[in-house]
Design a protein around this motif. Structure first.
Motif, PDB file in Angstrom:
ATOM      1  N   MET B   1       0.849  -1.196   0.000  1.00 56.84           N
ATOM      2  CA  MET B   1       0.000   0.000   0.000  1.00 56.84           C
ATOM      3  C   MET B   1       0.880   1.239   0.000  1.00 56.84           C
ATOM      4  O   MET B   1       1.863   1.290   0.719  1.00 56.84           O
ATOM      5  CB  MET B   1      -0.858   0.023   1.264  1.00 56.84           C
ATOM      6  N   TYR B   2       0.497   2.187  -0.797  1.00 57.61           N
ATOM      7  CA  TYR B   2       1.282   3.414  -0.875  1.00 57.61           C
ATOM      8  C   TYR B   2       0.413   4.646  -0.720  1.00 57.61           C
ATOM      9  O   TYR B   2      -0.693   4.690  -1.232  1.00 57.61           O
ATOM     10  CB  TYR B   2       2.058   3.462  -2.202  1.00 57.61           C
ATOM     11  N   PRO B   3       0.932   5.650  -0.021  1.00 56.63           N
ATOM     12  CA  PRO B   3       0.195   6.920   0.050  1.00 56.63           C
ATOM     13  C   PRO B   3       0.154   7.565  -1.335  1.00 56.63           C
ATOM     14  O   PRO B   3       0.989   7.273  -2.189  1.00 56.63           O
ATOM     15  CB  PRO B   3       1.055   7.785   0.983  1.00 56.63           C
ATOM     16  N   ALA B   5       0.861  10.738  -3.759  1.00 62.62           N
ATOM     17  CA  ALA B   5       2.077  11.565  -3.750  1.00 62.62           C
ATOM     18  C   ALA B   5       1.861  12.837  -2.927  1.00 62.62           C
ATOM     19  O   ALA B   5       0.754  13.370  -2.855  1.00 62.62           O
ATOM     20  CB  ALA B   5       2.461  11.919  -5.182  1.00 62.62           C
ATOM     21  N   PHE B   6       2.939  13.276  -2.298  1.00 60.56           N
ATOM     22  CA  PHE B   6       2.877  14.516  -1.506  1.00 60.56           C
ATOM     23  C   PHE B   6       4.243  15.172  -1.542  1.00 60.56           C
ATOM     24  O   PHE B   6       5.243  14.527  -1.898  1.00 60.56           O
ATOM     25  CB  PHE B   6       2.462  14.211  -0.054  1.00 60.56           C
ATOM     26  N   TYR B   8       7.269  17.170   0.634  1.00 66.61           N
ATOM     27  CA  TYR B   8       7.831  16.892   1.961  1.00 66.61           C
ATOM     28  C   TYR B   8       8.891  17.924   2.278  1.00 66.61           C
ATOM     29  O   TYR B   8       9.689  18.292   1.413  1.00 66.61           O
ATOM     30  CB  TYR B   8       8.456  15.492   1.921  1.00 66.61           C
ATOM     31  N   LEU B  31       4.051  16.022  10.381  1.00 61.84           N
ATOM     32  CA  LEU B  31       4.437  14.627  10.563  1.00 61.84           C
ATOM     33  C   LEU B  31       5.364  14.553  11.777  1.00 61.84           C
ATOM     34  O   LEU B  31       6.450  15.130  11.772  1.00 61.84           O
ATOM     35  CB  LEU B  31       5.168  14.106   9.324  1.00 61.84           C
ATOM     36  N   ILE B  38       0.752   7.889   8.863  1.00 61.86           N
ATOM     37  CA  ILE B  38       1.265   7.132   7.711  1.00 61.86           C
ATOM     38  C   ILE B  38       0.330   5.962   7.355  1.00 61.86           C
ATOM     39  O   ILE B  38      -0.011   5.796   6.182  1.00 61.86           O
ATOM     40  CB  ILE B  38       2.736   6.699   7.933  1.00 61.86           C
ATOM     41  N   PRO B  39      -0.147   5.169   8.350  1.00 64.30           N
ATOM     42  CA  PRO B  39      -1.132   4.141   7.983  1.00 64.30           C
ATOM     43  C   PRO B  39      -2.383   4.723   7.318  1.00 64.30           C
ATOM     44  O   PRO B  39      -2.902   4.144   6.364  1.00 64.30           O
ATOM     45  CB  PRO B  39      -1.475   3.473   9.319  1.00 64.30           C
ATOM     46  N   LYS B  42      -1.487   5.484   3.819  1.00 62.46           N
ATOM     47  CA  LYS B  42      -1.338   4.267   3.022  1.00 62.46           C
ATOM     48  C   LYS B  42      -2.705   3.698   2.642  1.00 62.46           C
ATOM     49  O   LYS B  42      -2.876   3.141   1.564  1.00 62.46           O
ATOM     50  CB  LYS B  42      -0.525   3.226   3.799  1.00 62.46           C
ATOM     51  N   ASP B  53       7.742  17.610   8.274  1.00 59.58           N
ATOM     52  CA  ASP B  53       8.304  16.635   9.214  1.00 59.58           C
ATOM     53  C   ASP B  53       9.046  17.390  10.328  1.00 59.58           C
ATOM     54  O   ASP B  53      10.043  18.064  10.059  1.00 59.58           O
ATOM     55  CB  ASP B  53       9.267  15.714   8.450  1.00 59.58           C
TER      56      ASP B  53
END
Lengths: 153, 291
Positions: B1-3, B5-6, B8, B31, B38-39, B42, B53
Motif C-alpha cells: 500500500m502506498y500513500p 504523492a505529496f 515533503y 508529521l 502514515i497508515p 497508506k 516533518d
C-alpha cells in the motif's frame, strides 16, 4: 529527493519519492531482503529494523525520515562471519519455524539485550509483544533471547 | 500500500516549521511519529498535499516540570513518556497509561502530542487528558493558544486547531493535594485498540474528601468521553466503594458503545462500570500513600 542512509555500516544514497517507505528502500533499493513485509499495516513487526538503535516498523516510516540515520537490519547482526549471540541462540534453541518473523524477533531481542543484558522471561515477552509469530507459540523465541543474554553476561 | 504523492519538507527549527505551515494552510500536515498518519495515508484515508516533518526540531522532544505543570513536547515518544521519571513523579494516570499505548515498536516512534491531536475515539491519551484536566499548547506563526482539552477535542477525529497551527506541547497540571490515578485498558491483544479504556484521577482535600475527580472513557463513544456528571457528583464526597459504585453507574449509562468485533455494547458498559470502580479504588490507594 536525495537521501543518504547508513545501512549496516554502508552508506546508501538514492533519489527517492517522499512517499517511498523505508521497508521498500531497504528491500528494493538497497537489495536487503531479510527485512520482510508482513501485514503492511504496522501490526505484525515482520519489517522491524533498528533506526538509530531503536526498533521500529519500517512499513510505517518514510525513507526520507531516515535520511542521515543509521539503520540496522538482520543482515547487519552477524559480524566478521560470526553469528550474533541472538542468532546463535535462535539456532541452538530452535527459535524459529517458518522464519518469516525471525529477523524482526532477533533485532528486537538484540536491542533489548543492549539495554538489559539479562532480561526476565516477562521482560522478553514485553519486548517482543509488537512482533507476531504464527508458528512457534513464542516459547523458543523467548528461551533463545534469554539464552543469548545469559551468554553475554 | 502506498500513500498518494505529496511534497515533503523537514524544517530544522520550530519557526521554520510554523512558517511552512502558515504558507501551506489546509494543504500542510505535521508529521511527528507518523504511527497513525502514515497508515491512514497508506489506506488513502488521508492525502495531505505537503508533510512538514518536525522530527528534526529537537527542542520539541522535551518532557519538563515547570510552573505548576508537566509539559510534554510534540516530539516526546510514547516510550519516552513511559520511561520518564518526571512523568511518574508528576501524574499517576499518565504514567500508568503510557505502557498501554499500542506496542513497544510503535511506542518508540509515535508521540503523545500526535495522538492527542489525532482525536481518535479509540486512542488512549485523550481519555487521560480529559480525566486530568490537561491543556494543549498550539502555536502558529502569529502566536500561541493554550486550549483546554475539553475545547481541543471537537469530535470524531476532529480537533480545534486552525490551519497553520500545530500542537507543540501538552500540559498536565500538578496535583493540588494528595492524589492518585490509573488508566485501565481492556485489549484483545497488544497493539490492538482498546475494547474499553478508563482513565481515573482523584485529588483529596485536607479532610480526606474528594477535592477533584476526573473520569475519561476510551472507545465507547464518538469521541473520548469526559464523564462530567460523575466528576461533579463525587466532588466534596467521602471516597470509597459506595461513591465509586455510583460513579461507575453514571459512567455506564453515559457511554454509548457500539456492538462490534471487540464485543457487544452491553459487555463494554459492564467493563466501563467495573474499570471505573477499580480505577478509582487504585487512585484512592495511591492518594492515601498506601500504594
Amino acid at each position: 529527493m536525495q537521501i543518504t542512509v547508513n545501512i549496516n555500516g554502508a552508506s546508501e544514497t538514492r533519489d527517492v519519492e517522499p512517499r517511498r517507505l523505508l521497508v521498500d528502500f531497504i528491500r528494493s533499493d538497497a537489495g536487503l531482503t531479510g527485512t520482510h513485509i508482513g501485514c503492511d499495516t504496522s501490526s505484525c513487526g515482520a519489517c522491524t529494523v533498528l533506526l538509530d538503535g531503536r526498533p521500529v516498523k519500517s512499513c510505517t516510516v518514510l525513507a526520507v525520515q531516515a535520511d542521515g540515520s543509521e539503520v540496522k537490519t538482520v543482515e547487519g547482526l552477524a559480524e566478521g562471519g560470526e553469528l550474533h549471540p541472538v542468532q546463535a541462540a535462535f539456532k541452538e534453541h530452535h527459535g524459529l519455524q517458518c522464519g518469516f518473523c525471525t529477523p524482526g524477533m532477533m533485532l528486537v531481542g538484540s536491542a533489548l539485550l543492549e539495554e538489559n543484558p539479562d532480561p526476565s522471561e516477562e521482560e522478553v515477552r514485553w519486548a517482543i509483544s509488537g512482533n507476531i509469530c504464527r508458528c512457534t507459540g513464542y516459547m523458543n523465541i523467548v528461551t533463545a533471547i534469554q539464552a543469548a543474554g545469559g551468554e553475554g553476561s | 500500500m502506498y500513500p498518494s504523492a505529496f511534497d515533503y519538507s523537514a524544517p530544522g527549527s520550530l519557526e521554520e516549521a510554523l512558517a511552512s505551515l502558515a504558507e501551506l494552510g489546509d494543504e500542510g500536515r505535521v508529521l511527528a511519529g507518523g504511527q497513525s498518519l502514515i497508515p491512514m495515508m497508506k489506506l488513502r484515508l488521508a492525502a495531505p498535499g505537503h508533510l512538514v516533518d518536525i522530527n528534526g526540531v529537537s527542542e520539541l522532544a522535551c518532557i519538563s516540570e515547570s510552573n505548576g505543570h508537566l509539559a510534554i513536547g510534540a516530539l516526546a515518544r510514547h516510550a519516552d513518556v513511559a520511561s520518564s521519571e518526571a512523568v511518574s513523579r508528576h501524574n499517576h494516570t499518565v504514567a500508568s497509561a503510557a505502557p498501554w499505548v499500542s506496542d513497544p515498536l510503535v511506542r518508540n516512534r509515535g508521540t503523545l502530542c500526535g495522538s492527542v491531536a489525532h482525536c481518535d475515539p479509540e486512542g488512549d491519551w485523550n481519555s487521560v487528558m480529559l480525566a486530568v484536566g490537561a491543556s494543549v499548547v498550539a502555536r502558529s506563526s502569529s502566536g500561541e493558544r493554550v486550549i483546554p482539552i475539553t475545547d481541543f477535542i471537537v469530535d470524531f477525529f476532529t480537533n480545534s486547531l486552525h490551519p497553520g497551527e500545530m500542537v507543540t506541547e501538552v500540559r498536565i497540571p500538578a496535583y493540588r493535594g494528595p492524589a492518585g490515578g490509573a488508566y485501565l485498558k481492556l485489549e484483545r491483544k497488544v497493539g490492538d485498540y482498546a475494547t474499553v479504556g478508563v482513565a481515573t484521577h482523584l485529588v483529596l482535600d485536607d479532610s480526606g474528601n474528594v477535592a477533584e475527580a476526573g473520569l475519561g472513557l476510551t472507545a465507547v463513544y464518538g469521541h473520548n468521553l469526559k464523564v462530567t456528571e460523575a466528576e461533579e457528583m463525587m466532588a466534596g464526597q467521602t471516597p470509597g466503594p459506595e461513591l465509586f459504585a455510583e460513579a461507575a453507574a453514571i459512567a455506564a449509562r453515559t457511554c454509548d458503545p457500539d456492538d462490534n468485533v471487540r464485543g457487544p455494547a452491553e459487555y463494554k458498559r459492564a467493563v466501563v462500570a467495573e474499570y471505573t470502580r477499580r480505577g478509582f479504588a487504585q487512585a484512592l490507594t495511591l492518594a492515601r500513600g498506601e500504594g
